[in-house]
Design a protein around this motif. Structure first.
Motif, PDB file in Angstrom:
ATOM      1  N   CYS A   1      39.270  37.163  45.652  1.00  0.00           N
ATOM      2  CA  CYS A   1      38.685  37.555  44.372  1.00  0.00           C
ATOM      3  C   CYS A   1      37.371  36.821  44.117  1.00  0.00           C
ATOM      4  O   CYS A   1      37.316  35.592  44.188  1.00  0.00           O
ATOM      5  CB  CYS A   1      39.671  37.260  43.249  1.00  0.00           C
TER       6      CYS A   1
ATOM      7  N   LYS B   1      46.580  36.246  36.913  1.00  0.00           N
ATOM      8  CA  LYS B   1      46.202  37.304  35.958  1.00  0.00           C
ATOM      9  C   LYS B   1      47.285  38.381  35.905  1.00  0.00           C
ATOM     10  O   LYS B   1      47.648  38.862  34.836  1.00  0.00           O
ATOM     11  CB  LYS B   1      44.839  37.905  36.374  1.00  0.00           C
TER      12      LYS B   1
ATOM     13  N   CYS C   1      38.674  40.794  35.512  1.00  0.00           N
ATOM     14  CA  CYS C   1      39.035  41.624  36.669  1.00  0.00           C
ATOM     15  C   CYS C   1      38.224  42.908  36.605  1.00  0.00           C
ATOM     16  O   CYS C   1      38.193  43.566  35.568  1.00  0.00           O
ATOM     17  CB  CYS C   1      40.531  41.938  36.648  1.00  0.00           C
ATOM     18  N   THR C   2      37.548  43.253  37.692  1.00  0.00           N
ATOM     19  CA  THR C   2      36.772  44.496  37.713  1.00  0.00           C
ATOM     20  C   THR C   2      37.559  45.636  38.379  1.00  0.00           C
ATOM     21  O   THR C   2      36.980  46.664  38.721  1.00  0.00           O
ATOM     22  CB  THR C   2      35.435  44.304  38.460  1.00  0.00           C
TER      23      THR C   2
ATOM     24  N   CYS D   1      38.534  45.852  41.269  1.00  0.00           N
ATOM     25  CA  CYS D   1      37.859  46.171  42.535  1.00  0.00           C
ATOM     26  C   CYS D   1      38.837  46.407  43.687  1.00  0.00           C
ATOM     27  O   CYS D   1      38.478  46.954  44.709  1.00  0.00           O
ATOM     28  CB  CYS D   1      36.881  45.056  42.890  1.00  0.00           C
ATOM     29  N   ARG D   2      40.071  45.931  43.553  1.00  0.00           N
ATOM     30  CA  ARG D   2      41.152  46.125  44.532  1.00  0.00           C
ATOM     31  C   ARG D   2      40.968  45.313  45.825  1.00  0.00           C
ATOM     32  O   ARG D   2      41.667  45.549  46.797  1.00  0.00           O
ATOM     33  CB  ARG D   2      41.364  47.618  44.872  1.00  0.00           C
TER      34      ARG D   2
ATOM     35  N   CYS E   1      41.800  42.226  46.244  1.00  0.00           N
ATOM     36  CA  CYS E   1      43.004  41.410  46.432  1.00  0.00           C
ATOM     37  C   CYS E   1      44.147  42.240  47.026  1.00  0.00           C
ATOM     38  O   CYS E   1      44.978  41.716  47.768  1.00  0.00           O
ATOM     39  CB  CYS E   1      43.430  40.760  45.116  1.00  0.00           C
TER      40      CYS E   1
ATOM     41  N   LEU F   1      47.130  45.162  42.064  1.00  0.00           N
ATOM     42  CA  LEU F   1      46.911  44.662  40.699  1.00  0.00           C
ATOM     43  C   LEU F   1      46.083  45.634  39.871  1.00  0.00           C
ATOM     44  O   LEU F   1      46.355  45.856  38.684  1.00  0.00           O
ATOM     45  CB  LEU F   1      46.214  43.283  40.758  1.00  0.00           C
TER      46      LEU F   1
HETATM   47  S1  SF4 Z   1      41.063  43.569  41.588  1.00  0.00           S
HETATM   48 FE1  SF4 Z   1      41.711  41.584  42.440  1.00  0.00          FE
HETATM   49  S2  SF4 Z   1      39.954  40.836  43.625  1.00  0.00           S
HETATM   50 FE2  SF4 Z   1      39.177  42.475  42.259  1.00  0.00          FE
HETATM   51  S3  SF4 Z   1      38.462  41.369  40.411  1.00  0.00           S
HETATM   52 FE3  SF4 Z   1      40.608  42.003  40.035  1.00  0.00          FE
HETATM   53  S4  SF4 Z   1      41.819  40.203  40.638  1.00  0.00           S
HETATM   54 FE4  SF4 Z   1      39.779  39.947  41.554  1.00  0.00          FE
END
Ligand code: SF4
Ligand code: SF4
Length: 458
Positions: A45, A62, A107-108, A110-111, A113, A123
Protein backbone atom coordinates in the motif's frame (compact mmCIF):
# COMPACT_ATOMS: atom_id res chain seq x y z
CA UNK A 1 -29.19 -6.41 17.56
CA UNK A 2 -30.42 -6.10 21.13
CA UNK A 3 -33.06 -3.62 22.34
CA UNK A 4 -30.46 -1.80 24.46
CA UNK A 5 -28.19 -1.32 21.46
CA UNK A 6 -31.07 0.02 19.37
CA UNK A 7 -31.90 2.56 22.03
CA UNK A 8 -28.40 3.93 22.28
CA UNK A 9 -27.53 3.90 18.59
CA UNK A 10 -28.10 6.82 16.23
CA UNK A 11 -30.52 6.18 13.38
CA UNK A 12 -27.65 6.61 10.93
CA UNK A 13 -25.56 3.96 12.68
CA UNK A 14 -28.54 1.66 12.80
CA UNK A 15 -29.23 2.11 9.11
CA UNK A 16 -25.59 1.49 8.18
CA UNK A 17 -25.54 -1.76 10.14
CA UNK A 18 -28.87 -2.94 8.75
CA UNK A 19 -27.83 -1.94 5.22
CA UNK A 20 -24.67 -4.01 5.49
CA UNK A 21 -26.76 -7.17 5.70
CA UNK A 22 -28.22 -6.43 2.26
CA UNK A 23 -24.83 -5.84 0.65
CA UNK A 24 -23.12 -9.05 1.69
CA UNK A 25 -22.50 -10.77 -1.61
CA UNK A 26 -20.48 -13.96 -1.64
CA UNK A 27 -17.42 -12.02 -2.83
CA UNK A 28 -17.66 -9.47 -0.03
CA UNK A 29 -18.40 -12.04 2.66
CA UNK A 30 -15.48 -14.16 1.46
CA UNK A 31 -13.12 -11.23 1.80
CA UNK A 32 -14.53 -10.28 5.20
CA UNK A 33 -14.00 -13.73 6.70
CA UNK A 34 -10.77 -14.78 4.98
CA UNK A 35 -8.14 -12.49 6.49
CA UNK A 36 -5.64 -14.34 8.70
CA UNK A 37 -3.73 -11.15 9.56
CA UNK A 38 -0.49 -12.43 8.08
CA UNK A 39 0.58 -8.90 7.09
CA UNK A 40 1.72 -9.86 3.60
CA UNK A 41 -0.31 -7.03 2.06
CA UNK A 42 1.09 -4.30 4.30
CA UNK A 43 4.00 -3.14 2.15
CA UNK A 44 1.92 -3.11 -1.03
CA UNK A 45 0.00 0.00 0.00
CA UNK A 46 1.39 3.38 -1.03
CA UNK A 47 -0.05 4.96 2.13
CA UNK A 48 2.00 2.54 4.25
CA UNK A 49 5.20 3.20 2.29
CA UNK A 50 4.74 6.95 2.65
CA UNK A 51 4.04 6.69 6.39
CA UNK A 52 6.65 4.27 7.76
CA UNK A 53 6.09 3.12 11.32
CA UNK A 54 2.39 4.01 11.38
CA UNK A 55 0.40 0.74 11.55
CA UNK A 56 -2.93 2.52 11.09
CA UNK A 57 -2.34 2.76 7.33
CA UNK A 58 -1.94 -1.03 6.91
CA UNK A 59 -4.62 -2.54 4.66
CA UNK A 60 -5.57 -5.14 7.28
CA UNK A 61 -5.88 -2.48 9.97
CA UNK A 62 -8.18 -0.39 7.76
CA UNK A 63 -10.14 -3.46 6.72
CA UNK A 64 -10.67 -4.46 10.37
CA UNK A 65 -12.58 -1.21 10.95
CA UNK A 66 -15.24 -2.56 8.61
CA UNK A 67 -14.75 -6.22 9.46
CA UNK A 68 -15.50 -5.70 13.17
CA UNK A 69 -18.98 -4.47 12.26
CA UNK A 70 -19.59 -7.42 10.00
CA UNK A 71 -18.43 -9.82 12.71
CA UNK A 72 -20.59 -8.27 15.42
CA UNK A 73 -23.79 -8.04 13.42
CA UNK A 74 -23.67 -10.49 10.55
CA UNK A 75 -21.34 -13.36 11.49
CA UNK A 76 -22.04 -16.02 14.09
CA UNK A 77 -18.51 -15.94 15.51
CA UNK A 78 -18.86 -12.31 16.51
CA UNK A 79 -22.31 -12.83 17.93
CA UNK A 80 -21.13 -15.67 20.17
CA UNK A 81 -17.51 -14.69 20.92
CA UNK A 82 -17.22 -10.96 20.09
CA UNK A 83 -14.13 -10.52 22.33
CA UNK A 84 -12.36 -13.39 20.57
CA UNK A 85 -12.85 -12.25 16.98
CA UNK A 86 -12.52 -8.54 17.79
CA UNK A 87 -16.10 -7.81 16.82
CA UNK A 88 -17.46 -4.34 17.52
CA UNK A 89 -20.21 -1.93 16.67
CA UNK A 90 -20.89 1.74 15.96
CA UNK A 91 -23.27 3.88 17.96
CA UNK A 92 -22.75 7.52 17.15
CA UNK A 93 -22.49 9.72 14.09
CA UNK A 94 -18.99 10.70 15.24
CA UNK A 95 -17.91 7.09 14.94
CA UNK A 96 -19.35 6.99 11.44
CA UNK A 97 -17.37 10.14 10.59
CA UNK A 98 -14.20 8.38 11.79
CA UNK A 99 -15.03 5.44 9.55
CA UNK A 100 -15.55 7.88 6.66
CA UNK A 101 -12.03 9.24 7.08
CA UNK A 102 -10.65 5.71 6.71
CA UNK A 103 -12.72 4.40 3.83
CA UNK A 104 -12.58 7.60 1.77
CA UNK A 105 -9.40 9.26 3.05
CA UNK A 106 -6.93 6.43 3.53
CA UNK A 107 -7.68 4.08 0.67
CA UNK A 108 -8.00 4.78 -3.06
CA UNK A 109 -9.54 1.34 -3.71
CA UNK A 110 -6.53 0.68 -5.94
CA UNK A 111 -6.58 -3.09 -5.16
CA UNK A 112 -2.79 -3.40 -5.03
CA UNK A 113 -3.02 -5.10 -1.62
CA UNK A 114 -5.40 -7.69 -3.08
CA UNK A 115 -2.65 -8.91 -5.38
CA UNK A 116 -0.39 -9.61 -2.37
CA UNK A 117 -2.97 -11.51 -0.37
CA UNK A 118 -2.64 -15.31 -0.30
CA UNK A 119 -6.24 -15.53 0.95
CA UNK A 120 -7.71 -13.50 -1.89
CA UNK A 121 -9.00 -10.73 0.36
CA UNK A 122 -10.25 -7.86 -1.80
CA UNK A 123 -10.37 -4.88 0.54
CA UNK A 124 -11.47 -2.48 -2.20
CA UNK A 125 -14.68 -4.45 -2.68
CA UNK A 126 -15.87 -4.09 0.89
CA UNK A 127 -14.31 -0.65 1.28
CA UNK A 128 -16.63 0.39 -1.56
CA UNK A 129 -19.50 -1.28 0.26
CA UNK A 130 -18.70 0.74 3.40
CA UNK A 131 -18.56 3.93 1.34
CA UNK A 132 -21.98 3.18 -0.11
CA UNK A 133 -23.46 2.54 3.34
CA UNK A 134 -22.14 5.86 4.63
CA UNK A 135 -23.35 7.68 1.52
CA UNK A 136 -26.82 6.21 2.11
CA UNK A 137 -27.02 8.17 5.38
CA UNK A 138 -25.42 11.32 3.99
CA UNK A 139 -21.96 10.83 5.52
CA UNK A 140 -19.37 11.46 2.81
CA UNK A 141 -16.71 13.99 1.77
CA UNK A 142 -18.30 17.15 0.40
CA UNK A 143 -16.78 16.62 -3.05
CA UNK A 144 -18.39 13.19 -3.31
CA UNK A 145 -21.79 14.73 -2.50
CA UNK A 146 -21.32 17.49 -5.09
CA UNK A 147 -20.13 15.25 -7.90
CA UNK A 148 -22.79 12.61 -7.22
CA UNK A 149 -25.51 15.27 -7.26
CA UNK A 150 -24.21 16.63 -10.57
CA UNK A 151 -24.21 13.19 -12.12
CA UNK A 152 -27.70 12.40 -10.82
CA UNK A 153 -29.14 15.70 -12.01
CA UNK A 154 -27.33 16.54 -15.24
CA UNK A 155 -26.25 13.09 -16.35
CA UNK A 156 -22.56 13.96 -16.20
CA UNK A 157 -20.32 14.27 -13.19
CA UNK A 158 -19.04 17.77 -13.92
CA UNK A 159 -22.45 19.31 -14.41
CA UNK A 160 -21.71 20.26 -18.04
CA UNK A 161 -24.84 21.76 -19.62
CA UNK A 162 -26.07 20.30 -22.89
CA UNK A 163 -25.58 23.60 -24.76
CA UNK A 164 -22.00 23.92 -23.49
CA UNK A 165 -21.24 20.36 -24.52
CA UNK A 166 -22.66 20.85 -28.02
CA UNK A 167 -20.88 24.20 -28.39
CA UNK A 168 -17.58 22.58 -27.48
CA UNK A 169 -18.09 19.89 -30.11
CA UNK A 170 -18.84 22.57 -32.72
CA UNK A 171 -15.79 24.55 -31.65
CA UNK A 172 -13.56 21.48 -31.93
CA UNK A 173 -15.06 20.68 -35.32
CA UNK A 174 -14.22 24.16 -36.63
CA UNK A 175 -10.68 23.97 -35.22
CA UNK A 176 -10.17 20.66 -36.95
CA UNK A 177 -11.53 21.93 -40.26
CA UNK A 178 -9.07 24.85 -40.13
CA UNK A 179 -6.21 22.66 -39.10
CA UNK A 180 -6.74 20.07 -41.82
CA UNK A 181 -7.89 22.68 -44.30
CA UNK A 182 -10.87 20.49 -44.99
CA UNK A 183 -14.43 21.81 -44.51
CA UNK A 184 -15.87 18.30 -44.73
CA UNK A 185 -14.37 17.22 -41.39
CA UNK A 186 -17.13 16.87 -38.83
CA UNK A 187 -17.92 15.78 -35.32
CA UNK A 188 -21.29 14.15 -35.95
CA UNK A 189 -23.96 14.21 -33.25
CA UNK A 190 -26.85 11.75 -32.88
CA UNK A 191 -26.26 10.06 -36.22
CA UNK A 192 -28.16 6.75 -36.31
CA UNK A 193 -26.79 3.38 -37.47
CA UNK A 194 -23.13 4.23 -36.96
CA UNK A 195 -20.39 1.69 -36.45
CA UNK A 196 -19.01 3.71 -33.54
CA UNK A 197 -20.71 5.78 -30.86
CA UNK A 198 -17.96 7.65 -29.04
CA UNK A 199 -18.41 8.38 -25.32
CA UNK A 200 -16.18 10.67 -23.31
CA UNK A 201 -15.28 11.96 -19.86
CA UNK A 202 -16.83 15.37 -19.05
CA UNK A 203 -13.35 16.50 -18.06
CA UNK A 204 -12.59 16.52 -21.79
CA UNK A 205 -15.33 19.07 -22.43
CA UNK A 206 -14.44 21.22 -19.47
CA UNK A 207 -10.65 21.13 -19.29
CA UNK A 208 -9.16 19.23 -22.18
CA UNK A 209 -11.23 19.53 -25.40
CA UNK A 210 -8.14 18.77 -27.45
CA UNK A 211 -8.63 15.08 -26.65
CA UNK A 212 -12.01 15.34 -28.43
CA UNK A 213 -10.54 16.95 -31.55
CA UNK A 214 -7.66 14.45 -31.53
CA UNK A 215 -10.11 11.56 -31.42
CA UNK A 216 -12.20 13.19 -34.16
CA UNK A 217 -9.09 13.56 -36.29
CA UNK A 218 -8.31 9.87 -35.89
CA UNK A 219 -11.89 8.84 -36.74
CA UNK A 220 -11.83 11.14 -39.76
CA UNK A 221 -8.56 9.80 -41.13
CA UNK A 222 -9.71 6.21 -40.48
CA UNK A 223 -12.92 7.02 -42.43
CA UNK A 224 -14.96 5.72 -39.53
CA UNK A 225 -18.73 5.95 -39.58
CA UNK A 226 -19.05 7.46 -36.12
CA UNK A 227 -21.08 9.77 -33.95
CA UNK A 228 -21.24 11.31 -30.54
CA UNK A 229 -24.47 11.49 -28.57
CA UNK A 230 -26.23 14.67 -27.48
CA UNK A 231 -27.30 12.97 -24.24
CA UNK A 232 -25.95 9.99 -22.35
CA UNK A 233 -22.39 10.68 -23.47
CA UNK A 234 -20.64 10.56 -20.07
CA UNK A 235 -18.88 7.21 -19.70
CA UNK A 236 -17.59 8.01 -16.20
CA UNK A 237 -19.53 6.76 -13.24
CA UNK A 238 -19.17 8.16 -9.76
CA UNK A 239 -21.16 5.24 -8.43
CA UNK A 240 -17.96 3.18 -8.64
CA UNK A 241 -16.25 5.57 -6.22
CA UNK A 242 -19.13 6.44 -3.91
CA UNK A 243 -20.37 2.87 -3.60
CA UNK A 244 -23.85 3.96 -4.67
CA UNK A 245 -25.09 1.14 -6.91
CA UNK A 246 -28.28 3.04 -7.76
CA UNK A 247 -26.24 5.94 -9.17
CA UNK A 248 -24.00 3.45 -10.96
CA UNK A 249 -27.02 1.79 -12.60
CA UNK A 250 -28.67 5.07 -13.54
CA UNK A 251 -25.55 6.50 -15.20
CA UNK A 252 -24.78 3.29 -17.07
CA UNK A 253 -28.41 2.98 -18.27
CA UNK A 254 -28.34 6.47 -19.80
CA UNK A 255 -25.34 5.51 -21.86
CA UNK A 256 -26.67 2.12 -22.95
CA UNK A 257 -30.13 3.44 -23.79
CA UNK A 258 -28.71 6.19 -25.97
CA UNK A 259 -26.55 3.77 -27.95
CA UNK A 260 -29.59 1.54 -28.43
CA UNK A 261 -31.69 4.51 -29.55
CA UNK A 262 -29.02 5.39 -32.13
CA UNK A 263 -28.68 1.73 -33.12
CA UNK A 264 -24.91 2.01 -32.67
CA UNK A 265 -22.84 -1.11 -33.28
CA UNK A 266 -19.91 -0.39 -30.96
CA UNK A 267 -19.67 1.90 -27.96
CA UNK A 268 -16.11 3.24 -27.91
CA UNK A 269 -15.05 4.51 -24.50
CA UNK A 270 -12.39 7.22 -24.47
CA UNK A 271 -9.33 6.76 -22.29
CA UNK A 272 -10.45 6.47 -18.68
CA UNK A 273 -9.74 3.57 -16.32
CA UNK A 274 -12.74 3.88 -14.03
CA UNK A 275 -14.97 4.90 -16.94
CA UNK A 276 -14.07 1.75 -18.82
CA UNK A 277 -14.47 -0.49 -15.78
CA UNK A 278 -17.80 1.10 -14.84
CA UNK A 279 -19.24 1.04 -18.35
CA UNK A 280 -17.83 -2.21 -19.68
CA UNK A 281 -17.64 -4.40 -16.58
CA UNK A 282 -19.79 -3.18 -13.67
CA UNK A 283 -22.48 -1.13 -15.41
CA UNK A 284 -24.54 -3.99 -16.87
CA UNK A 285 -24.89 -5.48 -13.37
CA UNK A 286 -25.73 -2.21 -11.64
CA UNK A 287 -28.21 -1.28 -14.37
CA UNK A 288 -29.51 -4.85 -14.84
CA UNK A 289 -29.14 -4.17 -18.54
CA UNK A 290 -28.57 -6.77 -21.21
CA UNK A 291 -26.19 -4.81 -23.44
CA UNK A 292 -26.64 -5.83 -27.09
CA UNK A 293 -23.69 -3.94 -28.60
CA UNK A 294 -19.90 -4.20 -28.33
CA UNK A 295 -18.09 -2.01 -25.79
CA UNK A 296 -14.47 -1.18 -26.49
CA UNK A 297 -11.79 1.09 -25.04
CA UNK A 298 -10.46 3.61 -27.56
CA UNK A 299 -7.00 2.08 -26.94
CA UNK A 300 -8.18 -1.00 -28.82
CA UNK A 301 -9.88 1.08 -31.51
CA UNK A 302 -6.73 3.08 -32.28
CA UNK A 303 -4.55 -0.01 -32.26
CA UNK A 304 -6.99 -1.75 -34.59
CA UNK A 305 -6.94 1.16 -37.05
CA UNK A 306 -3.14 0.96 -37.28
CA UNK A 307 -3.12 -2.82 -37.66
CA UNK A 308 -5.82 -2.70 -40.34
CA UNK A 309 -3.93 0.03 -42.19
CA UNK A 310 -6.78 2.50 -41.75
CA UNK A 311 -4.40 5.06 -40.27
CA UNK A 312 -0.68 5.48 -40.72
CA UNK A 313 1.58 6.80 -38.01
CA UNK A 314 5.09 8.13 -37.87
CA UNK A 315 6.72 7.69 -34.47
CA UNK A 316 9.44 10.24 -35.23
CA UNK A 317 6.81 12.92 -34.57
CA UNK A 318 6.90 11.95 -30.89
CA UNK A 319 10.63 11.89 -30.13
CA UNK A 320 10.61 12.70 -26.40
CA UNK A 321 11.28 9.86 -23.93
CA UNK A 322 7.96 8.63 -22.54
CA UNK A 323 6.89 6.23 -19.84
CA UNK A 324 3.52 4.57 -19.34
CA UNK A 325 1.54 4.71 -16.12
CA UNK A 326 -0.93 1.81 -15.77
CA UNK A 327 -4.25 2.95 -14.36
CA UNK A 328 -5.33 0.71 -11.46
CA UNK A 329 -8.73 0.13 -13.04
CA UNK A 330 -7.31 -0.82 -16.43
CA UNK A 331 -4.38 -2.94 -15.27
CA UNK A 332 -5.49 -4.54 -12.01
CA UNK A 333 -9.25 -4.62 -12.41
CA UNK A 334 -9.55 -5.19 -16.18
CA UNK A 335 -6.22 -6.86 -17.06
CA UNK A 336 -5.43 -4.37 -19.84
CA UNK A 337 -1.66 -3.92 -19.84
CA UNK A 338 -0.20 -4.93 -23.20
CA UNK A 339 -2.37 -3.11 -25.76
CA UNK A 340 -1.50 0.38 -24.52
CA UNK A 341 2.19 -0.53 -24.63
CA UNK A 342 1.89 -1.93 -28.13
CA UNK A 343 0.24 1.29 -29.25
CA UNK A 344 2.80 3.44 -27.45
CA UNK A 345 5.69 1.67 -29.16
CA UNK A 346 4.02 2.29 -32.53
CA UNK A 347 3.71 6.04 -32.01
CA UNK A 348 6.71 7.01 -29.83
CA UNK A 349 10.41 6.70 -30.48
CA UNK A 350 11.70 6.33 -26.94
CA UNK A 351 9.53 4.30 -24.54
CA UNK A 352 10.86 3.56 -21.06
CA UNK A 353 9.25 1.16 -18.62
CA UNK A 354 8.33 2.24 -15.12
CA UNK A 355 8.98 -0.18 -12.23
CA UNK A 356 6.97 -1.80 -10.82
CA UNK A 357 4.49 -1.81 -13.67
CA UNK A 358 1.36 -3.41 -15.09
CA UNK A 359 -0.77 -5.00 -12.32
CA UNK A 360 1.90 -4.11 -9.77
CA UNK A 361 1.99 -0.42 -10.59
CA UNK A 362 1.29 2.08 -7.81
CA UNK A 363 -1.81 4.26 -7.83
CA UNK A 364 -1.49 7.80 -9.22
CA UNK A 365 -2.95 8.88 -5.81
CA UNK A 366 -6.17 10.05 -7.47
CA UNK A 367 -7.96 6.69 -7.58
CA UNK A 368 -11.32 6.01 -5.96
CA UNK A 369 -12.47 9.59 -6.55
CA UNK A 370 -9.70 10.98 -4.34
CA UNK A 371 -9.27 14.06 -6.54
CA UNK A 372 -12.71 15.26 -5.47
CA UNK A 373 -11.99 14.92 -1.73
CA UNK A 374 -10.04 18.07 -0.95
CA UNK A 375 -10.06 17.44 2.81
CA UNK A 376 -7.62 14.57 2.25
CA UNK A 377 -5.28 16.33 -0.20
CA UNK A 378 -2.39 16.61 2.26
CA UNK A 379 -2.46 12.87 2.99
CA UNK A 380 -2.89 12.05 -0.68
CA UNK A 381 0.08 14.12 -1.78
CA UNK A 382 2.21 12.65 1.00
CA UNK A 383 1.41 9.18 -0.29
CA UNK A 384 2.42 10.45 -3.76
CA UNK A 385 6.10 10.21 -2.86
CA UNK A 386 5.96 6.57 -3.98
CA UNK A 387 4.66 7.55 -7.43
CA UNK A 388 7.07 10.47 -7.66
CA UNK A 389 10.07 8.20 -7.03
CA UNK A 390 8.80 5.75 -9.63
CA UNK A 391 8.35 8.46 -12.25
CA UNK A 392 11.71 10.10 -11.60
CA UNK A 393 13.60 6.82 -11.92
CA UNK A 394 12.43 6.38 -15.53
CA UNK A 395 14.29 9.46 -16.77
CA UNK A 396 11.35 10.09 -19.10
CA UNK A 397 10.16 13.59 -19.97
CA UNK A 398 6.57 12.58 -20.62
CA UNK A 399 4.28 10.28 -18.67
CA UNK A 400 1.49 8.74 -20.68
CA UNK A 401 -1.65 7.34 -19.14
CA UNK A 402 -4.96 6.09 -20.48
CA UNK A 403 -7.03 7.64 -17.74
CA UNK A 404 -8.31 11.15 -17.12
CA UNK A 405 -8.33 10.55 -13.39
CA UNK A 406 -4.67 9.52 -13.55
CA UNK A 407 -3.86 12.61 -15.64
CA UNK A 408 -5.05 14.75 -12.74
CA UNK A 409 -3.45 12.59 -10.04
CA UNK A 410 -0.10 12.49 -11.84
CA UNK A 411 -0.18 16.21 -12.68
CA UNK A 412 -0.67 16.98 -9.00
CA UNK A 413 2.16 14.65 -7.90
CA UNK A 414 4.51 16.03 -10.56
CA UNK A 415 3.74 19.59 -9.51
CA UNK A 416 4.08 18.84 -5.79
CA UNK A 417 7.38 16.99 -6.13
CA UNK A 418 8.67 19.39 -8.83
CA UNK A 419 9.45 16.67 -11.36
CA UNK A 420 8.96 18.86 -14.42
CA UNK A 421 7.34 16.07 -16.46
CA UNK A 422 4.51 16.42 -18.96
CA UNK A 423 1.38 14.28 -18.76
CA UNK A 424 -0.49 13.18 -21.84
CA UNK A 425 -2.69 10.42 -23.22
CA UNK A 426 -2.42 7.94 -26.04
CA UNK A 427 -5.03 9.76 -28.13
CA UNK A 428 -2.84 12.88 -28.17
CA UNK A 429 0.24 10.92 -29.21
CA UNK A 430 -1.58 8.93 -31.89
CA UNK A 431 -3.14 12.08 -33.35
CA UNK A 432 0.23 13.79 -33.33
CA UNK A 433 1.88 10.85 -35.09
CA UNK A 434 -0.78 10.60 -37.82
CA UNK A 435 0.46 10.68 -41.39
CA UNK A 436 -2.26 12.39 -43.38
CA UNK A 437 -2.41 11.90 -47.13
CA UNK A 438 -1.13 14.92 -48.98
CA UNK A 439 0.82 16.13 -45.97
CA UNK A 440 4.58 15.53 -45.56
CA UNK A 441 5.29 12.65 -43.15
CA UNK A 442 7.42 14.70 -40.78
CA UNK A 443 5.33 17.85 -40.60
CA UNK A 444 3.96 18.47 -37.15
CA UNK A 445 0.42 19.81 -37.43
CA UNK A 446 0.41 23.30 -35.88
CA UNK A 447 -1.22 23.35 -32.49
CA UNK A 448 -1.06 19.59 -32.07
CA UNK A 449 2.42 19.29 -30.62
CA UNK A 450 2.47 17.55 -27.24
CA UNK A 451 3.03 20.50 -24.96
CA UNK A 452 4.05 20.73 -21.31
CA UNK A 453 1.03 20.83 -19.04
CA UNK A 454 -1.37 20.49 -21.94
CA UNK A 455 -3.52 18.14 -19.91
CA UNK A 456 -3.30 19.97 -16.64
CA UNK A 457 -6.60 20.45 -14.93
CA UNK A 458 -7.47 23.91 -13.76
S1 SF4 B 1 -6.70 -0.83 -1.99
FE1 SF4 B 1 -5.12 -1.61 -0.58
S2 SF4 B 1 -3.16 -0.92 -1.45
FE2 SF4 B 1 -4.79 0.33 -2.43
S3 SF4 B 1 -4.93 2.18 -1.13
FE3 SF4 B 1 -6.46 0.70 -0.35
S4 SF4 B 1 -5.38 -0.38 1.31
FE4 SF4 B 1 -3.80 0.64 0.06
S1 SF4 C 1 -2.38 -10.47 3.05
FE1 SF4 C 1 -4.57 -11.02 3.11
S2 SF4 C 1 -4.74 -12.41 4.87
FE2 SF4 C 1 -2.75 -11.35 5.09
S3 SF4 C 1 -3.24 -9.52 6.37
FE3 SF4 C 1 -3.44 -8.87 4.25
S4 SF4 C 1 -5.63 -9.15 3.77
FE4 SF4 C 1 -5.20 -10.35 5.62
Amino acid sequence: MSTTEKQTRSWKAERVLDGMGKKLSRQITGSLVACVHCGMCTESCHYVLANPGDPTYAPAYKADKIRRLFKRHHDWTGKVFPWWVKAGSVYTDEELEELKDIVFGRCTNCRRCTFSCPMGVDLATFNRMARGLLVSVGIMPEGVAVVSKDQWETGNQMGVLKEDYLETLEWMEEELQDELDDPTVSIPVDQPDCDVVYSINPREVKYDPRTISDAAKIFHVAREKWTMASEGWDMTNFGLFSGDDALGGSVASRLYEKVNELRGKTLVISECGHGFRSTRCEGPNWAKFDVPFVMESSIFTMLRYIKEGRIKVDKSKNPKPVTYHDSCNFARSCGITEEPRELLHLVCEDVREMYPNRAENYCCTGGGGAMSMSEYTRERLKSGVVKANQLEATGAEVVVTSCHNCVDGLTDVIRHYKLGMEVTQLVNLVANALVIEGKPAHAVVPGLEVEAGSNAQA
